[in-house]
Structure formats: C-alpha cells, structure tokens
Motif scaffolding. Structure first.
Motif, short mmCIF file in Angstrom:
data_model
loop_
_atom_site.label_atom_id
_atom_site.label_comp_id
_atom_site.label_asym_id
_atom_site.label_seq_id
_atom_site.Cartn_x
_atom_site.Cartn_y
_atom_site.Cartn_z
N LYS A 154 -10.40 -2.04 -0.09
CA LYS A 154 -10.50 -1.62 -1.34
C LYS A 154 -11.83 -1.25 -1.40
O LYS A 154 -12.48 -0.36 -2.11
CB LYS A 154 -10.34 -3.03 -2.12
CG LYS A 154 -8.74 -3.19 -2.28
CD LYS A 154 -8.49 -4.63 -3.19
CE LYS A 154 -7.29 -5.19 -3.23
NZ LYS A 154 -7.14 -6.22 -4.21
N ASN A 155 -12.83 -2.03 -0.80
CA ASN A 155 -14.31 -1.97 -0.78
C ASN A 155 -15.05 -2.53 0.41
O ASN A 155 -14.46 -3.35 0.86
CB ASN A 155 -15.08 -2.34 -2.42
CG ASN A 155 -14.64 -3.71 -2.56
OD1 ASN A 155 -14.52 -4.61 -1.77
ND2 ASN A 155 -14.10 -4.10 -3.70
N HIS A 169 -14.65 -6.41 0.52
CA HIS A 169 -13.06 -6.83 1.02
C HIS A 169 -12.99 -6.42 2.40
O HIS A 169 -12.40 -7.16 3.33
CB HIS A 169 -12.11 -5.86 0.32
CG HIS A 169 -10.64 -6.06 0.77
ND1 HIS A 169 -9.87 -5.05 0.69
CD2 HIS A 169 -10.18 -7.05 0.72
CE1 HIS A 169 -8.47 -5.48 1.07
NE2 HIS A 169 -8.78 -6.88 1.12
N GLU A 202 -16.14 0.37 -6.37
CA GLU A 202 -15.38 -0.80 -6.46
C GLU A 202 -13.99 -0.46 -5.70
O GLU A 202 -13.55 -1.45 -5.23
CB GLU A 202 -15.26 -1.25 -7.91
CG GLU A 202 -14.53 -2.58 -8.13
CD GLU A 202 -14.64 -3.03 -9.48
OE1 GLU A 202 -14.17 -3.90 -9.66
OE2 GLU A 202 -15.20 -2.17 -10.41
N TYR A 203 -13.49 0.71 -6.02
CA TYR A 203 -12.22 0.83 -5.27
C TYR A 203 -12.11 2.12 -4.47
O TYR A 203 -12.90 3.35 -4.83
CB TYR A 203 -11.05 1.10 -6.36
CG TYR A 203 -10.74 -0.21 -6.99
CD1 TYR A 203 -9.79 -0.98 -6.09
CD2 TYR A 203 -11.08 -0.57 -8.30
CE1 TYR A 203 -9.55 -2.20 -6.87
CE2 TYR A 203 -10.86 -1.66 -8.78
CZ TYR A 203 -10.15 -2.57 -8.21
OH TYR A 203 -9.93 -3.85 -8.75
N THR A 215 -9.84 3.72 -10.46
CA THR A 215 -9.44 2.19 -11.10
C THR A 215 -8.69 1.77 -10.33
O THR A 215 -8.08 2.06 -9.24
CB THR A 215 -9.06 2.51 -12.62
OG1 THR A 215 -7.61 3.15 -12.22
CG2 THR A 215 -9.74 3.32 -13.34
N GLN A 216 -8.49 0.22 -10.47
CA GLN A 216 -7.55 -0.42 -9.86
C GLN A 216 -5.93 0.03 -9.78
O GLN A 216 -5.16 -0.07 -8.89
CB GLN A 216 -7.71 -2.00 -10.18
CG GLN A 216 -6.62 -2.79 -9.40
CD GLN A 216 -6.88 -4.21 -9.61
OE1 GLN A 216 -7.58 -4.56 -10.39
NE2 GLN A 216 -5.75 -4.99 -9.02
N GLU A 217 -5.63 0.43 -11.13
CA GLU A 217 -4.47 1.12 -11.28
C GLU A 217 -4.03 2.21 -10.39
O GLU A 217 -3.09 2.43 -9.71
CB GLU A 217 -4.24 1.26 -12.71
CG GLU A 217 -2.83 1.91 -13.28
CD GLU A 217 -2.78 2.25 -14.61
OE1 GLU A 217 -1.76 2.56 -15.10
OE2 GLU A 217 -3.70 2.25 -15.39
N PHE A 257 -5.98 3.05 -7.70
CA PHE A 257 -5.67 2.50 -6.27
C PHE A 257 -4.28 1.95 -5.91
O PHE A 257 -3.87 2.20 -4.75
CB PHE A 257 -6.74 1.40 -6.15
CG PHE A 257 -6.83 0.62 -4.79
CD1 PHE A 257 -7.43 1.43 -3.62
CD2 PHE A 257 -5.99 -0.46 -4.43
CE1 PHE A 257 -7.42 0.58 -2.45
CE2 PHE A 257 -6.00 -0.99 -3.18
CZ PHE A 257 -6.78 -0.42 -2.19
N ASP A 258 -3.83 1.04 -6.61
CA ASP A 258 -2.62 0.51 -6.78
C ASP A 258 -1.38 1.76 -6.44
O ASP A 258 -0.41 1.70 -5.75
CB ASP A 258 -2.08 -0.44 -7.62
CG ASP A 258 -2.93 -1.69 -7.50
OD1 ASP A 258 -3.69 -1.86 -6.54
OD2 ASP A 258 -3.08 -2.41 -8.57
#
Length: 327
Positions: free
Chosen positions: A107-108, A111, A225-226, A290-292, A294-295
């Motif tokens: 992710k980053n 991580h 961050e992602y 965003t995390q969303e 990325f997912d």
C-alpha cells in the motif's frame, strides 16, 4: 636451497595475492552512480571500508559487469559477490519472485517495510537460500499514474485508454479494468504521449521525473498513502561468500546493511515527494488515491494478475496469503 627458498617465497606471495582477492567483493548493478540504488551500494561499501576489517567492495554500475536482467544466475553461481537487483527480473527462474512486483500487495512504504520483516519475506528468503543467495538490504521503490487528459485513481478511469504499465502483472490488471495496453520502456513514454499514441502511463516515481513526463500530462497520481506500484529491489549477496567471511567482516557488513536499509526507505519516500513537487511545480494537477479506490484495484488484480500468478505456482497461494496478511 636457494631454489627451494625462492619457490616457497613465490608460493607465499601467490597465497597472499589469493587472500587479498578473496577480501575484495564485486558488486554489480544496472544504474548510474547518481541513482539511489547505487547510493545504497556505495553506503555499504563506505561503511565496510571505514570499519577497517580487511574487506573492500568494488562496485560495477551501469551494467558494466552483467546485463541488467542477467545478474541473478551469476550471483547464485558465485561469479559475482553482490548485486542490487529488482527480484521480479528473476521471476522466470522462480515464479514466487513475481510477487515482489504485484499490484495491490503493497500500500505504501511503511507497509513495504513491514512486509520486509514478515513471514512472507521469510519464505522468499528461503527460496533464495536454495540458490545460495541472501538479502543484505531490503528495499522497495514506488510509482504512480499519469494521464494526458484526466486523472487516474480508480479502475474506471482507465477504461478505453491506451495505457503503458510497468510489468506484466500490471498490464493484466489494467486490461481487466478495460484499458488497452501499449508495451514500451519508460524511456518511450514521453514520445508516445507527445504523438498521441499513449493516454496514460504507470511507472516509477524516479522515471516520471527523469523522463520529464510532467511536460505531457494533465494529471499525476503519485505514490502517497495508497499506491499500486511497488517493486522490491534489494541488495543481495552470495550466501557462501558471506559465510566465508570472518566474524569481524560479517559484523561490519551487517552493520553497514542496517544503516543502508534505513537510508533506502527514507530516500524512497523522498523520491515520491520530489515527483509530486516536480509535477505540481509544472502545473500538473495532483490526484490522491483513496483506500476505497485501492481496494477496487486490488479486487481486479485478484481476478487477473493474482490468478495468472497462481496458474504457474502450486505453492503460490500460501505465499500470496502470507503477503495479504500483512497489515
């Protein structure tokens, strides 16, 4: 008697020369001396020299000893002592290594550092040991996306775009998201965008800057961050050579490697920040993933890149699960 003494002296000189040769390690890599990966190698060499343990590391940059993708076998065979090397280059020899350039596994940078200290990396290092190879300095470098006309953050953003990806697994994921794939080196991105052949590209932060891609794009999605693109590029060593060093030499090498690994992590983060700043200073819009999003990319990767990886690797599911377990 004189003849015998002369022969003995010659033998002693020959032995001394051999001993000296064994105390000089040769390190090969593909980059210029200004590159962070050379700086990591140079830091290890300088720290070992400063320790004064009778060990010298001679660096051969810019593919001057072996071609970029052809360094793993010579390392395994002891034809070179150390290399800085994108491990996925050896994915044709060991399929497990393809997981070190796989979308959505990292992710980053923080991580990535946790992955380096995980059971996943432990299993990768066991595979290396079978080839008489070990890791001295762990390190990942990151990358992002750039679009000539719009931002690339979510999978739907690449639909219908002619896109360049850094690595086969990324091509598979992008194709799964509806992109058309144009395979080319990072050096060709600029001209391809300039001539309208390419709408978007994925490559490393350093390549985005060094090839001045900011002159051809409207929007840049840096590694923040992602990020999706992380490539494992460690400094590795022939294990038998390492084991053959004295206790003092191994201790000096280990201490140098620890210092270089911390430097590598900070410099990798710095490269991403410099890329972001360079694009912004040149009037390019900066987008954040965003995390969303990325997912959503990872979900596509699971159906495409991960599935393709597992086809060639019966033991791959265990490794993939170990990687995905690292939070």
């Amino acid at each position: 008697m004189k003849f015998t003494t002369t022969v003995a002296a010659a033998a002693l000189a020959s032995w001394a020369g051999l001993a000296q040769a064994q105390d000089t390690l040769r390190l090969s890599h593909q980059w210029s001396e200004g590159d962070v990966r050379h700086q990591v190698a140079q830091m290890v060499a300088d720290e070992v020299a400063a320790a004064d343990v009778g060990l010298e590391i001679q660096i051969f940059p810019s593919q001057s000893l072996f071609k970029a993708r052809e360094q793993y076998k010579p390392l395994s065979r002891g034809q070179v002592d150390m290399i800085v090397f994108p491990l996925s280059y050896a994915g044709g020899l060991r399929n497990a290594y393809n997981l070190t350039l796989m979308p959505g596994l990292v992710k980053n940078h923080d991580h990535a550092a946790r992955l380096n200290d995980s059971a996943f990396m432990g299993e990768i290092e066991k595979i290396m040991a079978e080839d008489d190879v070990m890791v001295l300095v762990h390190g990942y470098l990151a990358g992002g996306f750039a679009g000539t006309e719009k931002c690339i953050t979510a999978p739907e953003d690449v639909q219908g775009l002619q896109t360049r990806a850094a690595g086969k697994a990324f091509e598979q994921m992008l194709a799964g998201a509806g992109a058309s794939i144009a395979s080319m080196s990072s050096a060709e991105i600029y001209n391809a965008m300039q001539t309208g052949v390419l709408d978007a590209a994925n490559t490393s932060s350093s390549s985005f800057v060094s090839y001045r891609i900011y002159e051809q794009v409207a929007c840049f999605t840096p590694a923040g961050e992602y990020a999706l693109w992380f490539m494992y590029q460690p400094l590795m060593m022939n294990k038998s050579v390492y084991d053959g060093l004295s206790d003092e030499q191994r201790a000096a090498l280990d201490a140098a490697a620890e210092k270089a690994e911390a430097f590598y992590l900070e410099e990798a983060k710095k490269q991403d920040g410099e890329a972001r700043d360079t694009f912004a200073e040149n009037g390019v819009e900066i987008a954040e993933m965003t995390q969303e999003q990325f997912d959503a990319w990872r979900a596509i990767a699971q159906e495409t890149s991960y599935a393709a990886f597992l086809e060639g690797s019966p033991e791959g599911q265990k490794l993939l699960d170990l990687a995905l377990e690292v939070e």
